[in-house]
Design an enzyme around this catalytic site. Structure first.
Site: not given
Length: 464
Positions: A383, A436
């Site tokens: 993006t 994560h």
């Protein structure tokens, strides 16, 4: 009589439903194959859906403003006007998909309902139309009923517990028993919107015993997101567009799903800016389009994904699914929202091919001309808020992907290089938002290190 079902397409890998915003044809209108037939809105795209066949629109089963699951039959196309007239027993715009199943009539059984292969239930009386749909849904789900020796699940339990895979996955992760959530989907199924509203309202993870009345707290009124305005306040109140609602739902779901962490690198764009300036005039002459910065970044992303394949993966329960295809989504800002068309097999394209593909997808996205497959299958997203002047942002991951790259604006900044020389260089901050759960900080930095090296040192002229 030959008829063709018009179905709600799946406009993205994690999309389970869509909303019809506008029918472009009315019953009795002639349609050509691939002619725009209706418009839909999901959290990924507003799009015109083409007709799957040529003929006459015989019936509209799902009206404007209604939300249905993917693969639901929303209309019928007949070969000619005579066949369309013969099948026009249902209203032009049914109030709900369930109303399109008049099982209580004595006409020949043309099996109109969207539910798969309706069957007779040995324990039911002649049903009313709504009950017929429930009966068909129960029969279709009997193959997964309770083991011998146990009472069969009720229609209500079957409908709710047989929600979409996405809803069941979110419910499992949040420890929610969806059988006790009041569903608003087809035949009472629990939709993603229902589940997110339940979680936002602080609903219980596990409801009371089966068969007990659903407590009022299970479906409370939504909490206001901000201060409540009063009559006479100097405000303008507008309802969210359908696309904005879907984006909001998807973003909330993503934040609940992935453990978001961000790492930010500063890239020296001298190499790509120099290359672009040197070849721009010839590029426009040969290809009829300008060479933008995005293809350079996508090409560098491809190399980084090859070097660190876990960034091109997904999480499936306790498994990591490594994607062999590299399909890069490129976010496109629209006046009414945001859409992410996908460059499939980006690793097989040259800079010219990527540039052409990005321009084509962006133009057709703004014209609502994207095909369903062009917003599906992305494995990584890029993006670029930098085009609006942003230095950097921390974007939200597009599920079920595990990372997204945000590009900041390119601006000249003072740099200290070898021998303490001070120079002015075009610099860009880039942010990798990563999950994560499966990507550690060191691994994310390996990815960004590879991206930085490619952008700053690669011979992009050789890739044109």
């Amino acid at each position: 009589m030959a008829k063709t079902d018009v179905i709600m397409p799946q406009m993205g890998e994690s999309i389970a439903e869509g909303t019809i915003t506008k029918w472009l044809k009315k019953p009795g209108d002639a349609v050509r194959r691939d002619e725009p037939l209706f418009e839909i809105s999901t959290d990924k795209v507003d799009a015109e859906i083409p007709s799957p066949a040529a003929g006459v629109l015989a019936e509209i089963k799902v009206g404007e403003g209604q939300t249905v699951e993917v693969n639901t039959v929303v209309g019928i196309i007949a070969e000619n006007a005579a066949e369309a007239a013969a099948s026009a027993a249902a209203p032009a715009t049914a109030p709900a998909p369930a109303a399109a199943s008049p099982a209580a009539t004595t006409a020949p059984a043309p099996a109109k309902p969207a539910a798969p292969q309706p069957a007779r239930s040995p324990v039911a009386h002649t049903p009313a139309p709504a009950a017929a749909v429930a009966q068909a849904a129960t029969t279709a789900l009997r193959e997964t009923a309770t083991p011998a020796g146990h009472d069969a699940e009720s229609v209500e339990e079957l409908r709710r517990t047989r929600s979409t895979p996405l809803v069941r996955r979110i419910a499992k992760e949040e420890g929610v028993d969806i059988s006790h959530i009041q569903g608003t989907g087809i035949s009472g199924r629990v939709t993603k919107k229902d589940l997110l509203a339940h979680l936002e309202a602080g609903g219980p993870a596990v409801a009371p015993t089966l068969g007990a009345p659903v407590p009022a707290a299970a479906a409370p009124a939504p909490m206001p997101a901000g201060p409540v305005f009063r009559p006479g306040d100097n405000v303008v109140v507008e309802p969210m567009s359908l696309m904005r609602k879907r984006i909001a739902e998807h973003m909330v779901m993503s934040k609940r799903t992935s453990a978001h962490v961000h790492t930010i690198y500063e890239m020296d764009c001298s190499n790509i800016m120099s290359t672009r300036n040197q070849v721009q005039a010839d590029f426009v002459r040969r290809h009829g389009q300008k060479l933008t910065i995005t293809p350079f970044v996508v090409k560098a992303v491809v190399e980084a994904l090859r070097a660190v394949p876990v960034v091109n993966a997904s999480v499936d329960g306790d498994n990591i699914v490594y994607k062999k295809d590299i399909n890069v989504g490129v976010a496109v800002a629209l006046e009414w929202g945001l859409i992410v068309p996908v460059i499939h097999h980006a690793d097989e394209l040259s800079l010219v091919g990527i540039n052409t593909r990005v321009a084509d997808l962006a133009n057709r996205a703004r014209g609502k001309q994207l095909k369903p497959e062009e917003v599906q299958g992305g494995t990584f997203t890029v993006t670029n808020p930098g085009v609006f002047g942003s230095l950097f942002g921390t974007p939200i991951i597009s599920q079920p992907q595990v990372a997204i790259l945000g590009m900041g604006m390119i601006e000249k900044r003072v740099r200290v290089i070898e021998n303490d020389a001070i120079v002015i260089k075009p610099m860009m901050y880039t942010c990798l938002s990563y999950d994560h759960r499966i990507i550690d900080g060191a691994v994310a930095d390996q990815f960004m290190g590879s991206l930085k090296k490619t952008l700053e040192t690669a011979d992009f002229k050789a890739l044109l």
